[in-house]
Design an enzyme around this catalytic site. Sequence first.
Site, PDB file in Angstrom:
ATOM      1  N   GLY A 179      -7.122   0.973   1.010  1.00 45.33           N
ATOM      2  CA  GLY A 179      -6.193   1.444   2.037  1.00 45.33           C
ATOM      3  C   GLY A 179      -5.546   2.698   1.489  1.00 45.33           C
ATOM      4  N   GLU A 180      -4.238   2.722   1.494  1.00 48.77           N
ATOM      5  CA  GLU A 180      -3.504   3.863   0.932  1.00 48.77           C
ATOM      6  C   GLU A 180      -2.527   3.297  -0.087  1.00 48.77           C
ATOM      7  OE1 GLU A 180      -4.325   7.068   1.546  1.00 48.77           O
ATOM      8  OE2 GLU A 180      -2.973   7.301  -0.149  1.00 48.77           O
ATOM      9  N   SER A 181      -2.786   3.604  -1.347  1.00 48.41           N
ATOM     10  CA  SER A 181      -2.018   2.938  -2.403  1.00 48.41           C
ATOM     11  C   SER A 181      -0.518   3.223  -2.310  1.00 48.41           C
ATOM     12  CB  SER A 181      -2.549   3.339  -3.784  1.00 48.41           C
ATOM     13  OG  SER A 181      -2.432   4.725  -3.970  1.00 48.41           O
ATOM     14  N   CYS A 231     -10.662  -0.099  -4.597  1.00 50.79           N
ATOM     15  CA  CYS A 231     -10.223   1.249  -4.225  1.00 50.79           C
ATOM     16  C   CYS A 231      -8.700   1.374  -4.374  1.00 50.79           C
ATOM     17  CB  CYS A 231     -10.737   1.592  -2.832  1.00 50.79           C
ATOM     18  SG  CYS A 231     -10.794   3.375  -2.575  1.00 50.79           S
ATOM     19  N   ARG A 249      -6.031   9.382  -8.272  1.00 45.93           N
ATOM     20  CA  ARG A 249      -6.254   9.145  -6.845  1.00 45.93           C
ATOM     21  C   ARG A 249      -7.126  10.252  -6.249  1.00 45.93           C
ATOM     22  NH1 ARG A 249      -1.356   9.625  -3.893  1.00 45.93           N
ATOM     23  NH2 ARG A 249      -2.537   8.671  -2.223  1.00 45.93           N
ATOM     24  N   ILE A 292     -14.910   5.621  -0.635  1.00 44.65           N
ATOM     25  CA  ILE A 292     -14.126   6.343   0.383  1.00 44.65           C
ATOM     26  C   ILE A 292     -12.841   6.846  -0.277  1.00 44.65           C
ATOM     27  CG2 ILE A 292     -12.994   6.193   2.639  1.00 44.65           C
ATOM     28  CD1 ILE A 292     -14.793   3.700   3.186  1.00 44.65           C
ATOM     29  N   ARG A 293     -12.752   8.122  -0.456  1.00 47.11           N
ATOM     30  CA  ARG A 293     -11.595   8.718  -1.150  1.00 47.11           C
ATOM     31  C   ARG A 293     -11.215   7.870  -2.373  1.00 47.11           C
ATOM     32  NH1 ARG A 293      -6.985   9.218   1.281  1.00 47.11           N
ATOM     33  NH2 ARG A 293      -7.315   7.534   2.764  1.00 47.11           N
ATOM     34  N   HIS A 353     -15.966  -0.031  -2.086  1.00 41.92           N
ATOM     35  CA  HIS A 353     -15.603  -1.057  -1.085  1.00 41.92           C
ATOM     36  C   HIS A 353     -16.743  -2.061  -0.902  1.00 41.92           C
ATOM     37  CE1 HIS A 353     -11.936   0.733   0.855  1.00 41.92           C
ATOM     38  NE2 HIS A 353     -12.392   1.810   0.228  1.00 41.92           N
ATOM     39  N   GLU A 366     -16.626  -4.870   0.447  1.00 43.27           N
ATOM     40  CA  GLU A 366     -16.472  -5.571   1.732  1.00 43.27           C
ATOM     41  C   GLU A 366     -17.095  -4.791   2.881  1.00 43.27           C
ATOM     42  OE1 GLU A 366     -14.316  -3.741   0.282  1.00 43.27           O
ATOM     43  OE2 GLU A 366     -13.048  -2.693   1.743  1.00 43.27           O
TER      44      GLU A 366
END
Length: 205
Positions: A50-52, A82, A111, A140-141, A175, A177
């Site tokens: 997600g966004e840490s 991630c 990051r 992803i990023r 990821h 998942e």
Amino acid sequence: MKERPLIGVLALQGAFREHVRALEAAGAQTRLVRLKEDLKGLDGLVIPGGESTTMTMLMERMGLLEAVRQAVSSGLPTLGTCAGMILLADRIDDGLPQQESLHALDIAVRRNGYGRQLDSFEAELEVSGLEGGSFPGVFIRAPVVDDAGSTEVLASHEGRPVAVRQGSVMALAFHPELSGDLRLHREFLRLAAGSRNGKAPVEES
Ligand code: GLN
């Protein structure tokens, strides 16, 4: 595995539904974790991508940062993917000022360290101990692991560690998942089952 382990999935933000689906398909029971109380009785915990920065802020707000830190440091098997890897890291090289972490893995991460051209990519990964050939890594990023410290590196991509483990804590820069391949979730369930029984994880036949 005799009974289905109960795995909590941190569900404040990010790709938690996909982890729930993968864990259940791999044979676990799941519980969404949004409150401190949700940590009780878990056999394992997944911290999703997600966004840490957002996830950390929400965890602090819910009193979960300290509760999860304590649970992980007292041995709760944990898988971070991630952003989850960033949260577990001991050192965040370019985090926001005062970006907190769980300090659960002796790694330093950067990051979005793969840069713009490699914002998102897929790579076949050789993961040590994983049978059935390479694993499709969806990045992803993703964070770059600048220093794997004393962790065991389970997989690397172009010389950079992308999967690490330290005791019962595992972290992946990608990821699993989103890959449709359940092998790493199964591996984590074995880790959780092994530590629940107070012994090292054993391979099932
Ligand atoms: N770049 C994100 C962060 O810094 C992580 C991206 C992801 O989890 N897919 O938290």
